[in-house]
Write a protein that holds these residues in place. Structure first.
Motif, PDB file in Angstrom:
ATOM      1  N   PRO A  57      -6.367  -8.987   1.726  1.00 46.76           N
ATOM      2  CA  PRO A  57      -6.433  -7.566   1.334  1.00 46.76           C
ATOM      3  C   PRO A  57      -5.569  -6.662   2.214  1.00 46.76           C
ATOM      4  O   PRO A  57      -4.988  -5.696   1.737  1.00 46.76           O
ATOM      5  CB  PRO A  57      -7.907  -7.208   1.478  1.00 46.76           C
ATOM      6  N   VAL A  58      -5.487  -7.008   3.493  1.00 37.58           N
ATOM      7  CA  VAL A  58      -4.673  -6.202   4.397  1.00 37.58           C
ATOM      8  C   VAL A  58      -3.203  -6.299   3.992  1.00 37.58           C
ATOM      9  O   VAL A  58      -2.492  -5.297   3.910  1.00 37.58           O
ATOM     10  CB  VAL A  58      -4.872  -6.625   5.867  1.00 37.58           C
ATOM     11  N   ARG A  59      -2.746  -7.500   3.706  1.00 36.58           N
ATOM     12  CA  ARG A  59      -1.353  -7.678   3.276  1.00 36.58           C
ATOM     13  C   ARG A  59      -1.099  -6.974   1.951  1.00 36.58           C
ATOM     14  O   ARG A  59      -0.048  -6.352   1.767  1.00 36.58           O
ATOM     15  CB  ARG A  59      -1.016  -9.157   3.167  1.00 36.58           C
ATOM     16  N   GLN A  60      -2.048  -7.062   1.029  1.00 34.93           N
ATOM     17  CA  GLN A  60      -1.890  -6.366  -0.251  1.00 34.93           C
ATOM     18  C   GLN A  60      -1.815  -4.857  -0.024  1.00 34.93           C
ATOM     19  O   GLN A  60      -1.012  -4.170  -0.649  1.00 34.93           O
ATOM     20  CB  GLN A  60      -3.045  -6.705  -1.190  1.00 34.93           C
ATOM     21  N   SER A  61      -2.639  -4.368   0.870  1.00 32.79           N
ATOM     22  CA  SER A  61      -2.632  -2.943   1.184  1.00 32.79           C
ATOM     23  C   SER A  61      -1.300  -2.525   1.798  1.00 32.79           C
ATOM     24  O   SER A  61      -0.738  -1.487   1.437  1.00 32.79           O
ATOM     25  CB  SER A  61      -3.778  -2.625   2.136  1.00 32.79           C
ATOM     26  N   ILE A  62      -0.798  -3.326   2.699  1.00 30.08           N
ATOM     27  CA  ILE A  62       0.493  -3.039   3.328  1.00 30.08           C
ATOM     28  C   ILE A  62       1.603  -3.060   2.287  1.00 30.08           C
ATOM     29  O   ILE A  62       2.458  -2.170   2.251  1.00 30.08           O
ATOM     30  CB  ILE A  62       0.781  -4.030   4.471  1.00 30.08           C
ATOM     31  N   ASP A  63       1.604  -4.072   1.417  1.00 31.35           N
ATOM     32  CA  ASP A  63       2.618  -4.164   0.363  1.00 31.35           C
ATOM     33  C   ASP A  63       2.560  -2.955  -0.561  1.00 31.35           C
ATOM     34  O   ASP A  63       3.593  -2.391  -0.927  1.00 31.35           O
ATOM     35  CB  ASP A  63       2.447  -5.450  -0.450  1.00 31.35           C
ATOM     36  N   THR A  64       1.345  -2.554  -0.923  1.00 30.93           N
ATOM     37  CA  THR A  64       1.175  -1.387  -1.789  1.00 30.93           C
ATOM     38  C   THR A  64       1.692  -0.135  -1.104  1.00 30.93           C
ATOM     39  O   THR A  64       2.404   0.675  -1.710  1.00 30.93           O
ATOM     40  CB  THR A  64      -0.306  -1.204  -2.164  1.00 30.93           C
ATOM     41  N   ARG A  65       1.372   0.016   0.164  1.00 35.28           N
ATOM     42  CA  ARG A  65       1.818   1.191   0.924  1.00 35.28           C
ATOM     43  C   ARG A  65       3.338   1.212   1.046  1.00 35.28           C
ATOM     44  O   ARG A  65       3.971   2.260   0.905  1.00 35.28           O
ATOM     45  CB  ARG A  65       1.162   1.183   2.308  1.00 35.28           C
ATOM     46  N   GLN A  66       3.938   0.050   1.314  1.00 34.59           N
ATOM     47  CA  GLN A  66       5.389  -0.008   1.435  1.00 34.59           C
ATOM     48  C   GLN A  66       6.059   0.329   0.108  1.00 34.59           C
ATOM     49  O   GLN A  66       7.056   1.050   0.069  1.00 34.59           O
ATOM     50  CB  GLN A  66       5.831  -1.388   1.927  1.00 34.59           C
ATOM     51  N   SER A  67       5.508  -0.191  -0.966  1.00 31.34           N
ATOM     52  CA  SER A  67       6.048   0.093  -2.293  1.00 31.34           C
ATOM     53  C   SER A  67       5.927   1.580  -2.611  1.00 31.34           C
ATOM     54  O   SER A  67       6.878   2.200  -3.110  1.00 31.34           O
ATOM     55  CB  SER A  67       5.297  -0.729  -3.341  1.00 31.34           C
ATOM     56  N   ALA A  68       4.785   2.151  -2.314  1.00 28.75           N
ATOM     57  CA  ALA A  68       4.583   3.580  -2.557  1.00 28.75           C
ATOM     58  C   ALA A  68       5.535   4.409  -1.704  1.00 28.75           C
ATOM     59  O   ALA A  68       6.092   5.409  -2.174  1.00 28.75           O
ATOM     60  CB  ALA A  68       3.134   3.964  -2.269  1.00 28.75           C
ATOM     61  N   GLN A  69       5.753   3.996  -0.462  1.00 26.51           N
ATOM     62  CA  GLN A  69       6.654   4.737   0.420  1.00 26.51           C
ATOM     63  C   GLN A  69       8.090   4.677  -0.097  1.00 26.51           C
ATOM     64  O   GLN A  69       8.824   5.666  -0.034  1.00 26.51           O
ATOM     65  CB  GLN A  69       6.589   4.185   1.851  1.00 26.51           C
ATOM     66  N   LYS A  70       8.497   3.521  -0.647  1.00 25.54           N
ATOM     67  CA  LYS A  70       9.835   3.414  -1.224  1.00 25.54           C
ATOM     68  C   LYS A  70       9.992   4.365  -2.399  1.00 25.54           C
ATOM     69  O   LYS A  70      11.034   5.014  -2.553  1.00 25.54           O
ATOM     70  CB  LYS A  70      10.109   1.983  -1.683  1.00 25.54           C
ATOM     71  N   GLU A  71       8.959   4.470  -3.220  1.00 24.31           N
ATOM     72  CA  GLU A  71       9.006   5.396  -4.354  1.00 24.31           C
ATOM     73  C   GLU A  71       9.075   6.839  -3.872  1.00 24.31           C
ATOM     74  O   GLU A  71       9.840   7.642  -4.417  1.00 24.31           O
ATOM     75  CB  GLU A  71       7.795   5.205  -5.261  1.00 24.31           C
ATOM     76  N   VAL A  72       8.278   7.173  -2.863  1.00 24.37           N
ATOM     77  CA  VAL A  72       8.300   8.533  -2.312  1.00 24.37           C
ATOM     78  C   VAL A  72       9.693   8.843  -1.763  1.00 24.37           C
ATOM     79  O   VAL A  72      10.238   9.932  -2.005  1.00 24.37           O
ATOM     80  CB  VAL A  72       7.224   8.709  -1.217  1.00 24.37           C
ATOM     81  N   ASP A  73      10.282   7.899  -1.044  1.00 23.75           N
ATOM     82  CA  ASP A  73      11.622   8.104  -0.489  1.00 23.75           C
ATOM     83  C   ASP A  73      12.645   8.293  -1.612  1.00 23.75           C
ATOM     84  O   ASP A  73      13.528   9.143  -1.519  1.00 23.75           O
ATOM     85  CB  ASP A  73      12.024   6.920   0.396  1.00 23.75           C
ATOM     86  N   GLN A  74      12.519   7.496  -2.665  1.00 22.45           N
ATOM     87  CA  GLN A  74      13.437   7.615  -3.802  1.00 22.45           C
ATOM     88  C   GLN A  74      13.265   8.971  -4.477  1.00 22.45           C
ATOM     89  O   GLN A  74      14.241   9.649  -4.803  1.00 22.45           O
ATOM     90  CB  GLN A  74      13.208   6.493  -4.806  1.00 22.45           C
ATOM     91  N   TRP A  75      12.011   9.388  -4.703  1.00 24.52           N
ATOM     92  CA  TRP A  75      11.751  10.690  -5.320  1.00 24.52           C
ATOM     93  C   TRP A  75      12.295  11.816  -4.445  1.00 24.52           C
ATOM     94  O   TRP A  75      12.850  12.794  -4.940  1.00 24.52           O
ATOM     95  CB  TRP A  75      10.268  10.894  -5.564  1.00 24.52           C
ATOM     96  N   ARG A  76      12.112  11.684  -3.137  1.00 26.47           N
ATOM     97  CA  ARG A  76      12.614  12.707  -2.214  1.00 26.47           C
ATOM     98  C   ARG A  76      14.137  12.780  -2.306  1.00 26.47           C
ATOM     99  O   ARG A  76      14.717  13.867  -2.347  1.00 26.47           O
ATOM    100  CB  ARG A  76      12.175  12.402  -0.785  1.00 26.47           C
ATOM    101  N   GLY A  77      14.783  11.620  -2.359  1.00 32.10           N
ATOM    102  CA  GLY A  77      16.235  11.597  -2.501  1.00 32.10           C
ATOM    103  C   GLY A  77      16.683  12.214  -3.815  1.00 32.10           C
ATOM    104  O   GLY A  77      17.639  13.000  -3.856  1.00 32.10           O
ATOM    105  N   ASP A  78      15.984  11.872  -4.903  1.00 32.26           N
ATOM    106  CA  ASP A  78      16.291  12.460  -6.212  1.00 32.26           C
ATOM    107  C   ASP A  78      16.107  13.971  -6.169  1.00 32.26           C
ATOM    108  O   ASP A  78      16.936  14.724  -6.692  1.00 32.26           O
ATOM    109  CB  ASP A  78      15.408  11.862  -7.305  1.00 32.26           C
TER     110      ASP A  78
END
Length: 94
Positions: free
Chosen positions: A34-55
């Motif tokens: 679960p910890v790894r899944q949580s980390i993966d989810t957080r990293q994925s969400a952060q990539k989306e936030v960074d992409q949205w911020r760039g857009d």
């Protein structure tokens, strides 16, 4: 009787020492997954936030550029209108 007092705890200790790593491994797996899944989810969400911020930054810069171009075109349009009006006035005077 003294042998039983020593043997029985020693037997349980041996069993525990053999089972403990298996239990620990299972517990670690149950916790890590679960910890790894949580980390993966957080990293994925952060990539989306960074992409949205760039857009957003890119679109904001484009919007500001278009606003400035619109302002410049309005000024130019007013200059052209003034020039046309002045030309019409001169032609009307002749």
């Amino acid at each position: 009787m003294a042998l039983q007092r020593v043997f029985l705890p020693a037997f349980f200790l041996c069993c525990l020492l053999q089972v403990a790593p298996l239990l620990a491994t299972e517990t670690v797996r149950q916790v890590e997954q679960p910890v790894r899944q949580s980390i993966d989810t957080r990293q994925s969400a952060q990539k989306e936030v960074d992409q949205w911020r760039g857009d957003k930054d890119r679109l904001t810069a484009r919007f500001e550029l278009l606003q400035q171009e619109t302002k410049d075109l309005r000024v130019h349009w007013e200059e052209v209108q003034s020039s046309v009006a002045a030309t019409e006035t001169r032609l009307g005077d002749k």
